[in-house]
Structures are given as C-alpha cells and as structure tokens.
Design an enzyme around this catalytic site. Structure first.
Site, PDB file in Angstrom:
ATOM      1  N   CYS A 178     132.517  -9.440  48.710  1.00 35.15           N
ATOM      2  CA  CYS A 178     133.666 -10.250  49.138  1.00 35.15           C
ATOM      3  C   CYS A 178     133.768 -10.303  50.661  1.00 35.15           C
ATOM      4  CB  CYS A 178     134.962  -9.711  48.541  1.00 35.15           C
ATOM      5  SG  CYS A 178     135.388  -8.066  49.099  1.00 35.15           S
TER       6      CYS A 178
ATOM      7  N   CYS B 179     139.237  -3.651  45.279  1.00 34.13           N
ATOM      8  CA  CYS B 179     139.924  -3.542  46.569  1.00 34.13           C
ATOM      9  C   CYS B 179     140.475  -2.117  46.741  1.00 34.13           C
ATOM     10  CB  CYS B 179     141.059  -4.551  46.654  1.00 34.13           C
ATOM     11  SG  CYS B 179     140.617  -6.188  46.037  1.00 34.13           S
TER      12      CYS B 179
HETATM   13 FE1  FES Z   1     137.350  -7.695  48.296  1.00 34.81          FE
HETATM   14 FE2  FES Z   1     139.910  -7.494  47.939  1.00 34.81          FE
HETATM   15  S1  FES Z   1     138.668  -9.211  47.481  1.00 34.81           S
HETATM   16  S2  FES Z   1     138.608  -6.089  48.918  1.00 34.81           S
END
Ligand code: FES
Length: 145
Positions: free
Chosen positions: A33, A103
């Site tokens: 991400c 996360c």
């Molecule tokens: Fe990657 Fe939240 S989307 S840390």
C-alpha cells in the site's frame, strides 16, 4: 465502517511528531500500500517509556492505530510494550474492518523496530523481540487475505 474511536484517533491523533535524540527510533513500511510509519521512544534508565511520538505517511487506519499504539506504550516498561500487539491496538480501537488489519500490524512492527534500535544502542537483548522487517508484507502471512 469505522468505530468512533478510530475516527477520533484519526481526526485528533495523539503524540504526533518527533523526539530529538530518541532512545530508539524505528521505521517500517508496507510495500503493497506504500504506507510508512516511524516511531520515536524516549526510554529512561529504568527501561520505562517516558515519551513516544510518531509520524505516519499512510491511510486513516494507519494514523489511528499509530496514535492508539503510542497511547498504549507510554509509561510502560520495554517488556510491557512488547505485549502491545496489533490485536491489542485493534481492541483498544473497538475493531477495524478486515481489509485494514494490516494497518495495525504496521503499528506493532513500528514499536518493535523502535525497541530493536534501543536495544542495539544499549547493547542489550530484549527477550521475545525479533529483528524487525523493513516491509511488513514479509510478516503478514495468513493475517490477511
Ligand atoms: Fe496500508 Fe493502511 S492501507 S497501512
């Protein structure tokens, strides 16, 4: 979709910033991400975490989990801080949607990375602490889809 606590910590994150000359600092990221989290610890001579600050370049859940993680480790001993797992952070936030579990892992890993740096600087070993990874994707395994 998000609990009130998540929204509160996202809108008013606690302990944002840096510590000059920290006892330990750790940076971790998630290549998938692209989010990055850095944690700074000020640890006194008795091994008590007197202050914690964080900087997160990431999604709202990453900001909320880092904020909650700093609240949970503040005032704790180094060994107690190791018990602040991503599950503990999620529980304290009244949960996260499944796609956001990674996360909270970033927060757990950032705590470990900062403690690892502290241990390296002091030349000590902290029982149960593993060398942190730069990219938490390596550690996610079956935690997520
Ligand atoms: Fe990657 Fe939240 S989307 S840390």
């Amino acid at each position: 979709m998000y609990s009130e606590k998540v929204m509160d910590h996202f809108n008013n994150p606690r302990n944002v910033g840096e510590i000059e000359n920290p006892s330990g600092v750790g940076t971790v990221g998630n290549a998938k991400c692209g989010d990055i989290m850095r944690m700074y610890f000020d640890i006194d001579e008795n091994g008590i975490i007197q202050d914690v600050k964080f900087k997160t370049f990431g999604c709202g859940a990453a900001i909320a989990t880092s904020s909650m993680a700093t609240e949970l480790v503040k005032g704790k001993t180094v060994n107690e801080a190791l018990e602040v797992t991503n599950k503990a952070v999620m529980e304290a936030l009244d949960g996260l949607p499944p796609v956001k579990v990674h996360c909270s892992l970033l927060a757990e890993e950032a705590i470990h990375a900062a403690l690892w740096d502290y241990a390296q600087k002091k030349g000590i070993t902290i029982d149960g602490l593993k060398e942190p990874v730069d990219d938490i994707e390596e550690r996610i395994g079956d935690e997520e889809e």
